[in-house]
Design a protein around this motif. Structure first.
Motif, PDB file in Angstrom:
ATOM      1  N   PRO A   1      -0.545  -2.033 -25.449  1.00  0.00           N
ATOM      2  CA  PRO A   1      -0.167  -2.361 -24.095  1.00  0.00           C
ATOM      3  C   PRO A   1      -1.222  -1.644 -23.281  1.00  0.00           C
ATOM      4  O   PRO A   1      -1.465  -0.519 -23.552  1.00  0.00           O
ATOM      5  N   GLY A   2      -1.254  -2.203 -22.132  1.00  0.00           N
ATOM      6  CA  GLY A   2      -1.966  -1.374 -20.924  1.00  0.00           C
ATOM      7  C   GLY A   2      -0.906  -0.529 -20.264  1.00  0.00           C
ATOM      8  O   GLY A   2      -0.263  -0.829 -19.276  1.00  0.00           O
ATOM      9  N   TRP A   3      -0.723   0.768 -20.921  1.00  0.00           N
ATOM     10  CA  TRP A   3       0.307   1.575 -20.281  1.00  0.00           C
ATOM     11  C   TRP A   3       0.001   1.832 -18.566  1.00  0.00           C
ATOM     12  O   TRP A   3       1.127   1.826 -17.947  1.00  0.00           O
ATOM     13  N   LEU A   4      -1.161   1.991 -18.418  1.00  0.00           N
ATOM     14  CA  LEU A   4      -1.131   2.187 -16.945  1.00  0.00           C
ATOM     15  C   LEU A   4      -1.872   1.430 -15.952  1.00  0.00           C
ATOM     16  O   LEU A   4      -2.209   1.428 -15.016  1.00  0.00           O
ATOM     17  N   THR A   5      -2.246   0.187 -16.845  1.00  0.00           N
ATOM     18  CA  THR A   5      -2.894  -1.091 -16.202  1.00  0.00           C
ATOM     19  C   THR A   5      -1.903  -2.041 -16.046  1.00  0.00           C
ATOM     20  O   THR A   5      -2.422  -3.105 -15.347  1.00  0.00           O
ATOM     21  N   ASP A   6      -1.034  -2.342 -16.680  1.00  0.00           N
ATOM     22  CA  ASP A   6      -0.198  -3.344 -16.813  1.00  0.00           C
ATOM     23  C   ASP A   6       0.832  -2.998 -15.523  1.00  0.00           C
ATOM     24  O   ASP A   6       1.570  -2.108 -15.537  1.00  0.00           O
TER      25      ASP A   6
ATOM     26  N   LEU B   1      -3.440   7.788 -22.425  1.00  0.00           N
ATOM     27  CA  LEU B   1      -2.804   6.166 -22.379  1.00  0.00           C
ATOM     28  C   LEU B   1      -3.711   5.238 -21.897  1.00  0.00           C
ATOM     29  O   LEU B   1      -3.591   4.135 -21.585  1.00  0.00           O
ATOM     30  N   ASN B   2      -5.066   5.610 -21.916  1.00  0.00           N
ATOM     31  CA  ASN B   2      -6.240   4.623 -21.644  1.00  0.00           C
ATOM     32  C   ASN B   2      -6.210   3.393 -22.600  1.00  0.00           C
ATOM     33  O   ASN B   2      -6.054   3.737 -23.816  1.00  0.00           O
ATOM     34  N   PRO B   3      -5.988   2.207 -22.018  1.00  0.00           N
ATOM     35  CA  PRO B   3      -5.682   1.185 -22.916  1.00  0.00           C
ATOM     36  C   PRO B   3      -6.879   0.942 -23.800  1.00  0.00           C
ATOM     37  O   PRO B   3      -6.900   0.055 -24.908  1.00  0.00           O
ATOM     38  N   PHE B   4      -8.138   1.302 -23.783  1.00  0.00           N
ATOM     39  CA  PHE B   4      -9.337   0.852 -24.496  1.00  0.00           C
ATOM     40  C   PHE B   4      -9.787   2.173 -25.524  1.00  0.00           C
ATOM     41  O   PHE B   4     -10.227   1.699 -26.364  1.00  0.00           O
ATOM     42  N   SER B   5      -9.674   3.528 -24.970  1.00  0.00           N
ATOM     43  CA  SER B   5      -9.867   4.439 -25.378  1.00  0.00           C
ATOM     44  C   SER B   5      -9.202   5.646 -25.792  1.00  0.00           C
ATOM     45  O   SER B   5      -9.268   6.586 -26.334  1.00  0.00           O
ATOM     46  N   GLY B   6      -7.745   5.484 -25.284  1.00  0.00           N
ATOM     47  CA  GLY B   6      -6.864   6.355 -25.381  1.00  0.00           C
ATOM     48  C   GLY B   6      -6.329   6.404 -26.800  1.00  0.00           C
ATOM     49  O   GLY B   6      -6.252   5.417 -27.501  1.00  0.00           O
ATOM     50  N   MET B   7      -5.876   7.692 -27.114  1.00  0.00           N
ATOM     51  CA  MET B   7      -5.400   8.103 -28.425  1.00  0.00           C
ATOM     52  C   MET B   7      -4.133   7.542 -28.925  1.00  0.00           C
ATOM     53  O   MET B   7      -4.005   6.959 -30.161  1.00  0.00           O
ATOM     54  N   VAL B   8      -3.136   6.952 -27.969  1.00  0.00           N
ATOM     55  CA  VAL B   8      -2.111   6.205 -28.264  1.00  0.00           C
ATOM     56  C   VAL B   8      -2.259   4.847 -28.513  1.00  0.00           C
ATOM     57  O   VAL B   8      -1.851   4.455 -29.780  1.00  0.00           O
TER      58      VAL B   8
ATOM     59  N   ASP C   1      -5.260   3.709 -29.660  1.00  0.00           N
ATOM     60  CA  ASP C   1      -6.082   3.855 -30.943  1.00  0.00           C
ATOM     61  C   ASP C   1      -5.062   3.952 -32.094  1.00  0.00           C
ATOM     62  O   ASP C   1      -5.262   3.305 -33.182  1.00  0.00           O
ATOM     63  N   THR C   2      -3.909   4.905 -32.178  1.00  0.00           N
ATOM     64  CA  THR C   2      -3.150   4.624 -33.090  1.00  0.00           C
ATOM     65  C   THR C   2      -2.264   3.740 -33.419  1.00  0.00           C
ATOM     66  O   THR C   2      -1.907   3.277 -34.420  1.00  0.00           O
ATOM     67  N   LEU C   3      -2.058   2.949 -32.319  1.00  0.00           N
ATOM     68  CA  LEU C   3      -1.228   1.764 -32.556  1.00  0.00           C
ATOM     69  C   LEU C   3      -1.905   0.650 -33.110  1.00  0.00           C
ATOM     70  O   LEU C   3      -1.523  -0.158 -34.100  1.00  0.00           O
ATOM     71  N   ARG C   4      -3.327   0.596 -32.838  1.00  0.00           N
ATOM     72  CA  ARG C   4      -4.280  -0.306 -33.677  1.00  0.00           C
ATOM     73  C   ARG C   4      -4.370  -0.199 -34.920  1.00  0.00           C
ATOM     74  O   ARG C   4      -4.551  -1.068 -35.742  1.00  0.00           O
ATOM     75  N   TRP C   5      -4.507   1.050 -35.230  1.00  0.00           N
ATOM     76  CA  TRP C   5      -4.675   1.520 -36.637  1.00  0.00           C
ATOM     77  C   TRP C   5      -3.325   1.130 -37.350  1.00  0.00           C
ATOM     78  O   TRP C   5      -3.495   0.771 -38.542  1.00  0.00           O
ATOM     79  N   ALA C   6      -2.206   1.259 -36.645  1.00  0.00           N
ATOM     80  CA  ALA C   6      -0.931   0.602 -37.432  1.00  0.00           C
ATOM     81  C   ALA C   6      -0.605  -0.787 -37.211  1.00  0.00           C
ATOM     82  O   ALA C   6       0.434  -1.193 -37.530  1.00  0.00           O
ATOM     83  N   HIS C   7      -1.591  -1.451 -36.638  1.00  0.00           N
ATOM     84  CA  HIS C   7      -1.472  -2.805 -36.594  1.00  0.00           C
ATOM     85  C   HIS C   7      -0.575  -3.161 -35.721  1.00  0.00           C
ATOM     86  O   HIS C   7       0.229  -4.109 -35.751  1.00  0.00           O
ATOM     87  N   LEU C   8      -0.278  -2.466 -34.490  1.00  0.00           N
ATOM     88  CA  LEU C   8       0.917  -2.703 -33.531  1.00  0.00           C
ATOM     89  C   LEU C   8       0.287  -3.178 -32.311  1.00  0.00           C
ATOM     90  O   LEU C   8      -0.901  -2.744 -31.857  1.00  0.00           O
ATOM     91  N   PRO C   9       0.919  -3.621 -31.544  1.00  0.00           N
ATOM     92  CA  PRO C   9       0.371  -4.030 -29.894  1.00  0.00           C
ATOM     93  C   PRO C   9       0.107  -2.843 -29.213  1.00  0.00           C
ATOM     94  O   PRO C   9       0.751  -1.721 -29.439  1.00  0.00           O
TER      95      PRO C   9
END
Length: 326
Positions: free
Chosen positions: A181-186, A162-169, A171-179
Motif C-alpha cells: 500500500p501507499g503508506w504515506l500517499t493513501d 515507506l516510499n510506495p515505489f522504492s521503499g524497502m518496506v 519492496d519486501t512486501l512485493r518480494w513476499a507477494h503481499l499487497p
C-alpha cells in the motif's frame, strides 16, 4: 571565753564538705509567644526569595509575556509592522475553515492513538526487560535508542523506507507477494503511518519509566504472593499493575501532551498530506504562518494552548485521585 568554748557564729555549724565557688547561671525561660515571634521574624527574612528572581525574570520574559501577547494578537489582523484589532473574527474563521477543523480532529486521533499504544507497549516491554530475559542489557539499549535520534532524522528515514515505489518496506512486501500500500500517499493510511513511527520512537521513554517503577516495587510483595500460591498473571494484576499507577500516570500525561503538540515528525514525513489527510493543528498553524495569515495562525496557537490546558489539567487531577484510591 573558756578554752573549750566556740565562737557564737560557728557554734551551731556542723562540718560541711568543701564548698566550690563555681556557680551556673541559668537564663530565664522564654515564653511561647517570644519564641514564636523569633521564628516568625526569621521566616520573614526576604533574603532566600531573592534567589527566585532570576528564574522569575526568565519565566516572565519567555512564557508570560509571549502568552499574553499571543492572546492580544489573536484578536488582530497583523503583520510585522502593523496590526488592526478585529475582535473574534480570527476565531470565527478558524472554526469555519474545513482544513483547520480537519487538523483539530486529526490531532485528537493522533494523541489518543499514540499515547494509548505507548502505555500498553511501554508496560509490556518494561515487564519483559526487568525479567531474567537473555540479553537484557542489549535489548534495553535497542529499545531506548530511537529516543536519542533526532525527530526530523527519523521522519526523513521512514519517509524513504515507506516510499510506495522504492521503499524497502514495499519492496519486501512485493518480494513476499503481499499487497504494497501507499503508506504515506493513501489518505486513509498516512496519519496512522506517522503515528506508528511516533510510537516506535517514543516507546523507549515509556519503557524506561515503567522499568523504574517495576524496580522500585519491594520484592517482598511478590514473594508473599508466591507463597500464597499466586501465579505470574495474578501477581502482575494484583501487585505490579496497581503499584505501577504513578508510572502509568506519568506516561499518559507526557504522551498525551506530546501527541497534542506533534509537528516535527508529521511535517518531515508528509507535510500534512496527501491533501489534508494527515494535517494536525500544529501543521495547519505553520501553513497559515507560511501563507501570511498571522492573526489566524496566532488564534490557532491560542486554541491549541487552551485545548492542551483544558484536557491535561483535569486528566492529571483525575489520575492523581485514582492513584490515591488505589
Amino acid at each position: 571565753m573558756g578554752r573549750g568554748s566556740r565562737p557564737a557564729g560557728v557554734a551551731g555549724r556542723l562540718p560541711q564538705p568543701e564548698e566550690t565557688s563555681t556557680t551556673t547561671v541559668v537564663p530565664p525561660a522564654r515564653g511561647p509567644a517570644e519564641a514564636g515571634a523569633d521564628r516568625s521574624h526569621r521566616r520573614k527574612s526576604p533574603y532566600p526569595y531573592w534567589f527566585y528572581v532570576p528564574a522569575a525574570v526568565i519565566y516572565t520574559a519567555l512564557f508570560v509575556v509571549p502568552t499574553f501577547a499571543s492572546f492580544y494578537f489573536s484578536l488582530t489582523r497583523w503583520t510585522l509592522d502593523s496590526s488592526q484589532f478585529i475582535g473574534l473574527d480570527n476565531y470565527t474563521e478558524f472554526f469555519r475553515d474545513p482544513q483547520l477543523v480537519k487538523g483539530l480532529i486529526n490531532t485528537f486521533i493522533y494523541a489518543v492513538l499514540t499515547s494509548g499504544a505507548k502505555v500498553v507497549l511501554g508496560m509490556a516491554l518494561g515487564v519483559l526487560l526487568t525479567s531474567q530475559v537473555v540479553g537484557r542489557g542489549y535489548l534495553r539499549s535497542v529499545v531506548f535508542f530511537p529516543v536519542l535520534v533526532s525527530t526530523v532524522g527519523v521522519g526523513i528515514t521512514f519517509q524513504a523506507l515507506l516510499n510506495p515505489f522504492s521503499g524497502m518496506v514495499n519492496d519486501t512486501l512485493r518480494w513476499a507477494h503481499l499487497p504494497a500500500p501507499g503508506w504515506l500517499t493513501d489518505p486513509s493510511l498516512s496519519l496512522y503511518s506517522v503515528a506508528f513511527v511516533d510510537i516506535w520512537k517514543g516507546v523507549g521513554l515509556a519503557t524506561v519509566i515503567y522499568m523504574a517503577g517495576i524496580v522500585s516495587i519491594p520484592a517482598e510483595y511478590r514473594e508473599a504472593a508466591r507463597v500464597d500460591g499466586a501465579n505470574a498473571w495474578a501477581s502482575f494484576r494484583r501487585i505490579t499493575l496497581p503499584l505501577l499507577w504513578p508510572a502509568t500516570s506519568t506516561v499518559i500525561i507526557l504522551s498525551f501532551i506530546g501527541g497534542l503538540r506533534s509537528f516535527e515528525l508529521i511535517w518531515a514525513m508528509t507535510r500534512g498530506g496527501p491533501g489534508f489527510s494527515s494535517d494536525v493543528i500544529a501543521s495547519v498553524i505553520y501553513k497559515q504562518y507560511q501563507a501570511g495569515f498571522y492573526g489566524l495562525s496566532t488564534a490557532g496557537n491560542v486554541i491549541l494552548f487552551v485545548i492542551v490546558t483544558a484536557l491535561v489539567v483535569p486528566l492529571s487531577r483525575w489520575l492523581a485521585r485514582k492513584e490515591v484510591e488505589l
